[in-house]
Design an enzyme around this catalytic site. Structure first.
Site, PDB file in Angstrom:
ATOM      1  N   LYS A 125       0.946  -1.305  -0.026  1.00  0.00           N
ATOM      2  CA  LYS A 125       0.013   0.097  -0.043  1.00  0.00           C
ATOM      3  C   LYS A 125       0.844   1.249  -0.148  1.00  0.00           C
ATOM      4  O   LYS A 125       0.423   2.340  -0.786  1.00  0.00           O
ATOM      5  CB  LYS A 125      -0.985  -0.084   1.393  1.00  0.00           C
ATOM      6  CG  LYS A 125      -0.454  -0.216   2.466  1.00  0.00           C
ATOM      7  CD  LYS A 125      -1.562  -0.280   3.762  1.00  0.00           C
ATOM      8  CE  LYS A 125      -1.268  -0.563   4.813  1.00  0.00           C
ATOM      9  NZ  LYS A 125      -0.334  -1.674   5.267  1.00  0.00           N
ATOM     10  N   ASN A 148      -1.292   7.032   6.422  1.00  0.00           N
ATOM     11  CA  ASN A 148      -0.404   5.985   7.283  1.00  0.00           C
ATOM     12  C   ASN A 148       0.861   6.154   6.459  1.00  0.00           C
ATOM     13  O   ASN A 148       1.893   5.466   7.134  1.00  0.00           O
ATOM     14  CB  ASN A 148      -0.932   4.594   6.997  1.00  0.00           C
ATOM     15  CG  ASN A 148      -0.257   3.498   7.719  1.00  0.00           C
ATOM     16  OD1 ASN A 148      -0.466   3.941   9.049  1.00  0.00           O
ATOM     17  ND2 ASN A 148       0.238   2.624   7.077  1.00  0.00           N
ATOM     18  N   HIS A 194      -2.155  -8.501  11.645  1.00  0.00           N
ATOM     19  CA  HIS A 194      -2.603  -7.701  12.734  1.00  0.00           C
ATOM     20  C   HIS A 194      -3.808  -8.274  13.350  1.00  0.00           C
ATOM     21  O   HIS A 194      -4.757  -7.702  13.813  1.00  0.00           O
ATOM     22  CB  HIS A 194      -3.139  -6.033  12.218  1.00  0.00           C
ATOM     23  CG  HIS A 194      -2.007  -5.405  11.755  1.00  0.00           C
ATOM     24  ND1 HIS A 194      -1.140  -5.018  12.392  1.00  0.00           N
ATOM     25  CD2 HIS A 194      -1.780  -4.796  10.622  1.00  0.00           C
ATOM     26  CE1 HIS A 194      -0.217  -4.505  11.619  1.00  0.00           C
ATOM     27  NE2 HIS A 194      -0.600  -4.163  10.572  1.00  0.00           N
TER      28      HIS A 194
END
Length: 475
Positions: A125, A148, A194
């Site tokens: 990403k 981010n 995660h």
């Protein structure tokens, strides 16, 4: 900065005063909100005080006085258990949101048509986000890059019709953004990650799906089972006016965007298979080597095309993209030897992408080992001329490499870089690659992977003088 005017006159609790938290507090105050901020760490509180942010120990607060809790993305919302501020907010009926939600509300209130590209996925990403921004900027567009990837979204200029926001979103950020509705939403891929913060893979995937579910144009990968299912679900029941487009780097598609023979193609739904359009070529794009970067490039080209760029503009941006630091970054060349900084590869899965992209590799590896070690990389050992071991993982990695390929224990990065450079220059490969792709965390010898990569770059920059001295000693 994007002042948050939608909370003017309201009282907001804010927890977490790292980079994005401090940015959010300033943006709320600039928009006229009453901010009551706190952090469990003294460093965050001191930074807030230096910047004039009002502090209040939220454990002693009257939560009925708050209109919202703005939570930093690193603070647990659900798993392994909700943070104490989350429990207090829920008990008081206070909504819990993040900085990207504040941006979305500002956009909706003041610039509803402003172009907004949001990118997520497990891998790739950051590269995809930076590549989209690069292509658009090279074509002369006004681009704001952040989220981010580094710059907090509220530190960017406000949304406007002539300005394109290109924002990387983590699952933590999406979880705090209930009204996420980008112009173009991108979901690249999904693999387990995660899970400690989401409880299960299904929960993680559901959070990621929200980014594309709310998009006007949803670009969804189809190269893994999770994203394929999400794309099929959205295509079967799109929201009013939504277009859902599949993207693949692994195979030709009947419709959508795909990679084939080093180019990115687009095919209209319902058109004959031969009617395709080349959006951009990957031939010669040195910063986009490897199958994983072909996937990133496909999404970036698709997003740029949806923004109205011409094929030639997209191709030019792909070819000129310099890459991100520490991600297969070409940091130097000495004669025929190329030096590549892939310090971001902190586990075997990440290192695999670099090993698959090169041959005749002189591999610098090691640090603080992750679970599983480098055994999964054994199929790539034939590409490696020699390995140079550093850090705590040396003993474990030596056991894996024994009998499989030559290796040398170097202990530190400076020794490994020098030995690898000498061996590469003395070897017979047409283009030897000295590759720092450690498959390990950096914490045994460096503060972080960025510091490790910066050290490697500096060592490479100093090599010409060392090599000249060596040749003077050994004519």
């Amino acid at each position: 900065m994007t002042p948050v005017r939608t909370f003017r006159g309201k009282t907001v609790a804010l927890f977490g005063l790292g980079g994005s938290g401090l940015s959010t507090a300033k943006a709320l105050m600039a928009g006229g909100a009453n901010v009551r901020a706190w952090d469990d760490g003294e460093a965050g509180r001191l930074a807030a005080a230096r910047n004039g942010v009002p502090l209040e120990d939220l454990s002693d607060s009257d939560w009925s006085s708050f209109d919202a809790l703005v939570l930093a993305p690193g603070v647990p919302l659900t798993h392994p258990e909700p943070h104490w501020t989350v429990a207090r907010a829920r008990a008081a009926g206070v909504e819990i949101i993040g900085d990207i939600e504040l941006f979305c509300r500002e956009r909706a209130a003041h610039a509803g048509g402003a172009p907004f590209i949001a990118i997520t996925g497990t891998n790739g990403k950051s590269t995809t986000t930076a590549l989209i921004a690069h292509i658009l900027r090279e074509a002369g567009r006004d681009v704001q890059l952040g989220g981010n990837i580094g710059v907090p979204i509220l530190d960017l200029e406000p949304p406007s019709d002539e300005r394109i926001h290109v924002i990387e979103c983590s699952s933590f950020q999406i979880d705090l953004t209930p009204s996420l509705n980008p112009t173009i939403g991108i979901l690249i891929n999904l693999t387990p990650d995660h899970i400690d913060r989401h409880g299960a893979m299904e929960n993680y995937a559901a959070v990621k799906e929200r980014l594309v579910a709310g998009a006007e144009v949803a670009l969804v990968g189809v190269d893994d089972a999770y994203t394929h299912a999400i794309g099929a679900r959205l295509s079967a029941d799109p929201k009013p006016g939504q277009r859902v487009m599949p993207v693949s780097a692994a195979r030709r598609l009947d419709w959508g965007f795909y990679v084939e023979d080093g180019g990115v193609y687009f095919r209209e739904q319902g058109h004959p298979p031969e009617e395709v359009e080349l959006l951009g070529s990957l031939q010669g794009a040195r910063a986009l080597r490897g199958a994983h970067n072909a996937q990133n490039a496909a999404f970036a080209a698709a997003a740029a095309w949806e923004c109205g760029l011409e094929d030639e503009e997209i191709a030019r941006g792909l070819l000129s993209y310099p890459g991100l630091p520490h991600r297969m970054e070409e940091v130097g060349r000495i004669e025929r030897t190329l030096f590549v900084n892939d310090s971001k590869a902190t586990n075997a899965d990440a290192a695999e992408k670099a090993l698959a992209s090169f041959a005749d590799i002189y591999w610098i590896i090691g640090g603080k080992a992750k679970e599983g070690g480098i055994e999964p990389l054994r199929p790539y050992f034939p590409r490696i001329r020699k390995a140079y071991l550093i850090g705590h993982a040396s003993d474990d990695f030596a056991r894996t490499l024994d009998g499989a390929l030559p290796y040398e224990r170097c202990e530190t990065l400076d020794v490994a870089t020098m030995r690898a450079a000498f061996d590469a220059l003395d070897g017979d490969a047409a283009e030897p690659i000295v590759l720092l792709s450690p498959a390990c965390a950096s914490y045994d010898q460096f503060k972080n992977f960025e510091a490790r990569g910066d050290a490697f770059r500096a060592l490479v920059n100093g090599l010409p003088a060392v090599i000249a001295a060596r040749r003077g000693e050994h004519p």
